[in-house]
Design an enzyme around this catalytic site. Structure first.
Site, PDB file in Angstrom:
ATOM      1  N   GLN A 128       0.820  -1.340  -0.092  1.00  0.00           N
ATOM      2  CA  GLN A 128       0.053  -0.033   0.092  1.00  0.00           C
ATOM      3  C   GLN A 128       0.743   1.202  -0.125  1.00  0.00           C
ATOM      4  OE1 GLN A 128      -1.789   0.365   3.678  1.00  0.00           O
ATOM      5  NE2 GLN A 128      -3.127   2.108   3.310  1.00  0.00           N
ATOM      6  N   SER A 131       1.359   6.502   2.396  1.00  0.00           N
ATOM      7  CA  SER A 131       2.006   7.440   3.175  1.00  0.00           C
ATOM      8  C   SER A 131       3.260   8.369   2.581  1.00  0.00           C
ATOM      9  CB  SER A 131       2.579   6.898   4.432  1.00  0.00           C
ATOM     10  OG  SER A 131       1.512   6.522   5.239  1.00  0.00           O
ATOM     11  N   GLU A 246      -8.404  -1.138   6.256  1.00  0.00           N
ATOM     12  CA  GLU A 246      -7.364  -1.117   7.222  1.00  0.00           C
ATOM     13  C   GLU A 246      -7.567  -1.204   8.590  1.00  0.00           C
ATOM     14  OE1 GLU A 246      -4.369   2.067   6.477  1.00  0.00           O
ATOM     15  OE2 GLU A 246      -2.917   0.881   7.227  1.00  0.00           O
ATOM     16  N   GLU A 374      -3.642   9.364  18.289  1.00  0.00           N
ATOM     17  CA  GLU A 374      -4.160  10.645  18.300  1.00  0.00           C
ATOM     18  C   GLU A 374      -5.218  10.764  17.109  1.00  0.00           C
ATOM     19  OE1 GLU A 374      -0.961  10.386  18.201  1.00  0.00           O
ATOM     20  OE2 GLU A 374      -0.667  11.054  20.419  1.00  0.00           O
TER      21      GLU A 374
HETATM   22  C1  LIG Z   1       4.483  -0.511  11.343  1.00  0.00           C
HETATM   23  C2  LIG Z   1       4.113   0.412  10.169  1.00  0.00           C
HETATM   24  C3  LIG Z   1       3.535   0.017   8.899  1.00  0.00           C
HETATM   25  C4  LIG Z   1       3.292   0.851   7.849  1.00  0.00           C
HETATM   26  N1  LIG Z   1       2.914   0.397   6.954  1.00  0.00           N
HETATM   27  C5  LIG Z   1       2.400   1.291   5.956  1.00  0.00           C
HETATM   28  C6  LIG Z   1       2.157   0.907   4.560  1.00  0.00           C
HETATM   29  O1  LIG Z   1       2.268  -0.163   4.316  1.00  0.00           O
HETATM   30  N2  LIG Z   1       1.725   1.970   3.621  1.00  0.00           N
HETATM   31  C7  LIG Z   1       1.553   3.038   4.057  1.00  0.00           C
HETATM   32  O2  LIG Z   1       1.207   3.928   3.100  1.00  0.00           O
HETATM   33  N3  LIG Z   1       1.853   3.419   5.153  1.00  0.00           N
HETATM   34  C8  LIG Z   1       2.415   2.716   6.207  1.00  0.00           C
HETATM   35  N4  LIG Z   1       2.598   3.275   7.169  1.00  0.00           N
HETATM   36  C9  LIG Z   1       2.848   4.535   7.666  1.00  0.00           C
HETATM   37  C10 LIG Z   1       1.550   4.830   8.681  1.00  0.00           C
HETATM   38  O3  LIG Z   1       0.274   4.873   8.341  1.00  0.00           O
HETATM   39  C11 LIG Z   1       1.796   6.358   9.104  1.00  0.00           C
HETATM   40  O4  LIG Z   1       3.322   6.443   9.730  1.00  0.00           O
HETATM   41  C12 LIG Z   1       0.685   6.832   9.935  1.00  0.00           C
HETATM   42  O5  LIG Z   1      -0.416   7.350   9.295  1.00  0.00           O
HETATM   43  C13 LIG Z   1       1.203   8.299  10.822  1.00  0.00           C
HETATM   44  O6  LIG Z   1       1.690   9.267   9.898  1.00  0.00           O
HETATM   45  P1  LIG Z   1       3.223   9.837   9.954  1.00  0.00           P
HETATM   46  O7  LIG Z   1       4.168   8.905  10.341  1.00  0.00           O
HETATM   47  O8  LIG Z   1       3.474  10.839   8.854  1.00  0.00           O
HETATM   48  O9  LIG Z   1       2.930  10.919  11.200  1.00  0.00           O
HETATM   49  P2  LIG Z   1       2.457  12.294  11.096  1.00  0.00           P
HETATM   50  O10 LIG Z   1       1.068  12.085  10.474  1.00  0.00           O
HETATM   51  O11 LIG Z   1       3.395  13.360  10.648  1.00  0.00           O
HETATM   52  O12 LIG Z   1       2.085  12.529  12.825  1.00  0.00           O
HETATM   53  C14 LIG Z   1       2.931  13.088  13.805  1.00  0.00           C
HETATM   54  C15 LIG Z   1       2.282  13.093  14.931  1.00  0.00           C
HETATM   55  O13 LIG Z   1       1.156  13.971  15.055  1.00  0.00           O
HETATM   56  C16 LIG Z   1       0.125  13.593  15.458  1.00  0.00           C
HETATM   57  N5  LIG Z   1      -1.109  14.140  14.752  1.00  0.00           N
HETATM   58  C17 LIG Z   1      -0.978  14.170  13.235  1.00  0.00           C
HETATM   59  N6  LIG Z   1      -2.099  14.809  12.832  1.00  0.00           N
HETATM   60  C18 LIG Z   1      -2.845  15.200  13.853  1.00  0.00           C
HETATM   61  C19 LIG Z   1      -4.195  15.552  14.423  1.00  0.00           C
HETATM   62  N7  LIG Z   1      -4.912  16.125  13.368  1.00  0.00           N
HETATM   63  N8  LIG Z   1      -4.511  15.603  15.573  1.00  0.00           N
HETATM   64  C20 LIG Z   1      -3.573  15.287  16.485  1.00  0.00           C
HETATM   65  N9  LIG Z   1      -2.590  14.703  16.379  1.00  0.00           N
HETATM   66  C21 LIG Z   1      -1.917  14.524  15.110  1.00  0.00           C
HETATM   67  C22 LIG Z   1       0.167  12.137  15.100  1.00  0.00           C
HETATM   68  O14 LIG Z   1      -0.537  11.372  16.031  1.00  0.00           O
HETATM   69  C23 LIG Z   1       1.630  11.901  15.420  1.00  0.00           C
HETATM   70  O15 LIG Z   1       1.939  11.856  16.989  1.00  0.00           O
HETATM   71  C24 LIG Z   1       3.194   2.258   8.361  1.00  0.00           C
HETATM   72  C25 LIG Z   1       3.493   2.886   9.703  1.00  0.00           C
HETATM   73  C26 LIG Z   1       4.069   1.776  10.589  1.00  0.00           C
HETATM   74  C27 LIG Z   1       4.670   2.277  11.834  1.00  0.00           C
END
Ligand SMILES: Cc1cc2nc3c(=O)[nH]c(=O)nc-3n(C[C@H](O)[C@H](O)[C@H](O)COP(=O)(O)OP(=O)(O)OC[C@H]3O[C@@H](n4cnc5c(N)ncnc54)[C@H](O)[C@@H]3O)c2cc1C
Length: 406
Positions: A128, A131, A246, A374
């Site tokens: 997928q 991100s 998901e 969150e």
């Molecule tokens: C083990 C693992 C597997 C994954 N596999 C996939 C995959 O196969 N394909 C894929 O596309 N993605 C994948 N991901 C990515 C995952 O979907 C993202 O890491 C996740 O959605 C968070 O996005 P970010 O890391 O960019 O953090 P950010 O969105 O930058 O968030 C940073 C911090 O800000 C907080 N935050 C953000 N927005 C808000 C809000 N509106 N209100 C309050 N707090 C907020 C978050 O909770 C977090 O603490 C994976 C992640 C992990 C850890």
């Protein structure tokens, strides 16, 4: 809510248990990260094929697509029973849980005929590609560009955290096709061949020693318009189909349990006596038991909804919020109890085959993947409790005008 199996459910459970007892292979002490090992991947593929042939690989999908033609409650019961067996790692979960259901819901007939059966049989694996460095929680902020060129699209950009990209055959890609409209309106979904020129997969090294996820770079990747999944500009609606699947797929929890901590505590002596006699620890274990029971009954609620032909609601978000934090807390306490052995992560030498070491390293990721704590709390606040919506200032302005901080 009904806690007991109906006679029909009990009969299905007994049949599934019998089949699993006769057919389930042993993982043989391997861990999920061993999917990089060809022998382990072969074992996973063989188990998937066996389930597909018996109608247990995609229980709710139509038989014409290689599924079992069954009901959602059957899928839940089979999952519960399979969890009791130490079966091989599952590299098919993202494809079967999210990507291929999206192709089945939104894709064209040719794509369904091409992709569904091989995915069910475990012959082809999907990842997928949502991100990005600038858009994880905010999936609609995707910057990877797809530019139309005749009958083709040319893709440039970067994805990150893509689980299984290094062994996947295909990927479901969310790309920006129109930066002049608000962010949710300028996205389009495509499928891509992960081995095509222009796709570069770079594994990310994790603290567990594994590399389960990757950065994926696209440099002038040329794909046909026939690889579009859904209408141009409808990528946000299409991604919601994937994300709803998901949340259901990840919501189950699992992993190390409070019963294992109790077992450890009954075997380990501290300076003040047997760990199981320590009041502070006893209180913690009781608290985990209460949380685990709450999760169990929340899952029964989901099962009851499915049995009645209803769709589980946003309350299923509670499952992951509670289970991921629970796993992290239990694992940290268990490693404290294991004392100097807590630092050994090799399953051959660590206590309980390193279950808590792996749990401690996996838990932070579980609290992020598929919606962070969150974000899930926001969903519960807005859609379960009816509280006011989160502030979304960039919703109605053209994507190209959203400040990037540069
Ligand atoms: C083990 C693992 C597997 C994954 N596999 C996939 C995959 O196969 N394909 C894929 O596309 N993605 C994948 N991901 C990515 C995952 O979907 C993202 O890491 C996740 O959605 C968070 O996005 P970010 O890391 O960019 O953090 P950010 O969105 O930058 O968030 C940073 C911090 O800000 C907080 N935050 C953000 N927005 C808000 C809000 N509106 N209100 C309050 N707090 C907020 C978050 O909770 C977090 O603490 C994976 C992640 C992990 C850890």
């Amino acid at each position: 809510m009904d806690f007991n199996d109906t006679p029909e459910e009990a009969a299905y459970r007994a049949k599934a248990r019998e089949w699993l007892a006769a057919n389930a292979p042993k993982r043989g002490g391997r861990v999920e990260s061993d999917l990089d090992d060809p022998a382990s991947m072969d074992g996973s593929r063989a188990w998937q094929r066996k389930k597909a042939e018996a109608g247990y690989a995609a229980i709710t999908w139509p038989k014409e697509w290689g599924g079992g033609g069954g009901a959602p409650w059957q899928s839940v019961i089979f999952g519960q029973e399979e969890a009791a067996f130490d079966t091989p790692g599952n590299p098919f979960a993202i494809g079967l849980g999210m990507c291929v259901p999206t192709v089945m819901t939104v894709g064209n007939q040719a794509d369904k005929e091409r992709f569904v059966r091989p995915a069910v049989r475990g012959d082809e694996i999907w990842c997928q590609l949502f991100s990005e460095p600038s858009g994880g929680s905010d999936v609609a902020a995707a910057r990877t560009r797809a530019v139309r060129d005749g009958d083709d699209w040319v893709i440039n950009g970067q994805k990150v955290w893509t689980s299984g990209a290094h062994y996947s055959d295909f990927g479901l890609l969310l790309a920006r096709t129109d930066p002049d409209v608000p962010k949710h309106k300028g996205l389009t979904m495509f499928w891509i061949d992960m081995k095509a020129p222009g796709v570069e997969v770079r594994p990310i090294h994790q603290m567990s020693g594994a590399s389960n996820f990757n950065e994926v770079y696209f440099t002038d990747l040329r794909i046909s318009d026939a690889q579009r999944v859904g209408e141009v500009g409808a990528g946000w609606a299409t991604s919601l189909v994937t994300l709803m699947n998901e949340r259901l797929a990840i919501g189950g929890g699992g992993g190390a349990s409070h019963r294992q901590v109790l077992k450890l505590a009954q075997e380990i002596s501290t300076l003040t006596g047997l760990a199981a006699k320590d009041n502070g620890l006893r209180e913690k274990i009781a608290d985990w038991f209460v949380q685990a029971e709450g999760l169990k009954y929340t899952r029964y609620r989901t099962l009851t909804a499915l049995s009645r032909g209803q769709t589980p609601g946003p309350e299923s978000s509670i499952g992951k919020v509670v289970s991921a934090a629970l796993m992290q807390d239990m694992a940290a306490t268990a490693l404290d109890l294991e004392d100097q052995f807590g630092i050994i992560s090799d399953p051959k030498n660590a206590p309980l085959s390193g279950a808590f070491q792996m749990a401690l390293m996996a838990a932070p990721g579980l609290r992020i993947a598929g919606g962070t704590d969150e974000i899930l709390r926001n969903i519960i606040a807005e859609r379960v409790l009816g509280l006011p919506q989160d502030v979304r200032l960039d919703k109605n302005i053209p994507f190209k005008d959203i400040p990037t901080g540069r």
